[in-house]
Design an enzyme around this catalytic site. Structure first.
Site, PDB file in Angstrom:
ATOM      1  N   TYR A 124     -45.132  25.842   8.232  1.00 27.06           N
ATOM      2  CA  TYR A 124     -44.466  27.235   8.592  1.00 27.06           C
ATOM      3  C   TYR A 124     -44.958  28.109   9.797  1.00 27.06           C
ATOM      4  O   TYR A 124     -44.781  29.148   9.811  1.00 27.06           O
ATOM      5  CB  TYR A 124     -45.067  28.030   7.039  1.00 27.06           C
ATOM      6  N   ASP A 225     -44.712  15.231  -5.247  1.00 25.06           N
ATOM      7  CA  ASP A 225     -43.460  14.967  -5.694  1.00 25.06           C
ATOM      8  C   ASP A 225     -43.989  14.624  -7.458  1.00 25.06           C
ATOM      9  O   ASP A 225     -43.126  15.135  -8.150  1.00 25.06           O
ATOM     10  CB  ASP A 225     -43.155  13.826  -5.219  1.00 25.06           C
ATOM     11  N   ASP A 249     -44.555  26.931  -0.810  1.00 22.64           N
ATOM     12  CA  ASP A 249     -43.052  27.801  -1.112  1.00 22.64           C
ATOM     13  C   ASP A 249     -42.203  27.038  -2.013  1.00 22.64           C
ATOM     14  O   ASP A 249     -41.575  27.880  -3.202  1.00 22.64           O
ATOM     15  CB  ASP A 249     -42.583  27.797   0.418  1.00 22.64           C
TER      16      ASP A 249
END
Ligand code: NAD
Length: 359
Positions: A124, A225, A249
């Site tokens: 980001y 995950d 996010d």
């Protein structure tokens, strides 16, 4: 004297949800001197800049701000104003409370999660090199020279910086918050099995910081995950999560889905001195100007703003008023009705008025 607060209405549905929020904060009896500034599309139309310096000056002066969502053009145009705000003001901690409120549409009940997302680095950070640019060609040549792994000629490249200082800062912030608000467990989320240097460093920093809180907060780690799967199946087993920027996010939106969707998910960004509050959702341009969308996420963001301003009694009253209106399920927007086409759904301002009546 009222609390000085910078208010950025934002784009799309932003002006509507921030108006609703402002009405509720005023009705809660807290004196706020709202200093309203434009940023994003409206500001580009006015002065050609998405984030004029006077907006940053206002926030630096007032130290507290609340904003509606701001549109970011996809793949072209100006860079995200949200990211610029976080970076320019060094708002390093993004906090997203995901609490179950009765009356919301949720796959599981009783979720009570605090999410702490690092806000300044990772993919980001905006360090990107475009396909066929001279910079990407130089960088690719360097990588191909120093790394056994080769980058294809037809590539764009994004850089993922993770530092010791930023990683320790967010983890320490998360633990301090957990202690302050009586939380019990902290889970660091990563992909250190694959990104051994960057995510590995984040994990190592988290372990180092966690040692200082031994006996106070239980600590564990989880691969991102697996975390997503665990959250969908048994989110109630988790308490606080701390994550690097990109996973933060994505996982916080997943958790917003667990507590009723973007319409009810609040957020806050904290720096050393400055705090900026905002709903998790975006500017939903297709609903702009229709008095249709749910103001709850922005109103709950204001609840956290009131706590930050040490107006705890008003924060509790407003939180409770929201809780009652959601539970009753009568004066709520379309997204909170069992059927989205239910004609009894009310508009944004009408839901805010119903909340004010419960204060
Ligand atoms: P979005 O959150 O704006 O909307 C996605 C969908 O979620 C909407 O179509 C709507 O169905 C639902 N939704 C969102 N807010 C709602 C509300 N308050 N009440 C009821 N339903 C609601 O996401 P998007 O379409 O991906 O993004 C639109 C724009 O917003 C993009 O330009 C994006 O960059 C920007 N954005 C800004 C922020 C921010 O300012 N912090 C955050 C996310 C996205």
């Amino acid at each position: 004297m009222g609390h000085p607060v910078t208010l950025i209405p934002g784009d799309g549905i932003g002006p509507e949800v921030t108006n609703a929020m402002r009405m509720c904060v005023d009705a809660a009896g807290v004196k706020v001197n709202w200093e309203v500034h434009d940023a994003g599309e409206k500001s580009i139309q006015k002065c050609g800049k998405p984030l004029p310096e006077e907006v940053l000056e206002s926030i630096r002066r007032n130290k507290t701000a609340i904003k509606g969502p701001i549109t970011t053009p996809i793949g072209k145009g100006f860079r995200s104003v949200n990211v610029q705000l976080r970076q320019s003001l060094d708002l390093f901690a993004c906090v997203r409370p995901c609490f179950y409120y009765e009356g919301t549409k949720t796959p599981i009940k009783k979720v009570n999660l605090m999410i702490f997302r690092e806000n300044t680095e990772d993919l980001y950070a905006g360090i990107e090199f475009d396909l066929n640019s001279p910079e990407v060609n130089r960088l690719r040549a360097l990588i191909n020279e120093i790394s056994p792994k080769k980058v294809k000629e037809d590539s764009a490249i994004s850089i993922k910086p993770i530092s010791v200082s930023a990683s320790k800062r967010i983890v320490k912030f998360a633990f301090d918050w957990a202690v302050k608000f009586g939380r019990k467990k902290m889970t660091v989320v990563h992909k250190a099995n694959i990104m051994k240097f960057t995510d590995g460093l984040f994990l190592q920093c988290a372990r180092d910081v966690a040692r200082e809180y031994e006996g106070k907060i239980e600590f564990s780690d989880c691969i991102v995950d697996n975390m997503c799967m665990q959250l969908v199946q048994k989110a109630v087993l988790y308490d606080c999560l701390v994550l690097p920027n990109l996973y933060g996010d994505i996982v916080s939106d997943l958790c917003a889905g667990l507590v009723g969707g973007l319409g009810v998910a609040p957020g806050a960004n904290y720096g050393e001195e400055i705090a900026l509050f905002e709903p998790v959702h975006g500017s939903a341009p297709k609903y702009a100007g229709q008095n249709k969308v749910n103001p709850t996420a922005t109103i709950l963001s204001a609840v956290w703003m009131l706590r930050h301003l040490k107006e705890d009694a008003a924060a509790d009253r407003l939180d409770n008023a929201v809780r009652i209106v959601l539970k009753e399920g009568v004066s709520v927007t379309y997204d909170l009705k069992p059927d989205r086409n239910d004609p009894s759904a009310v508009g944004t301002m009408q839901m805010a008025e119903a909340i004010c009546k419960k204060l």
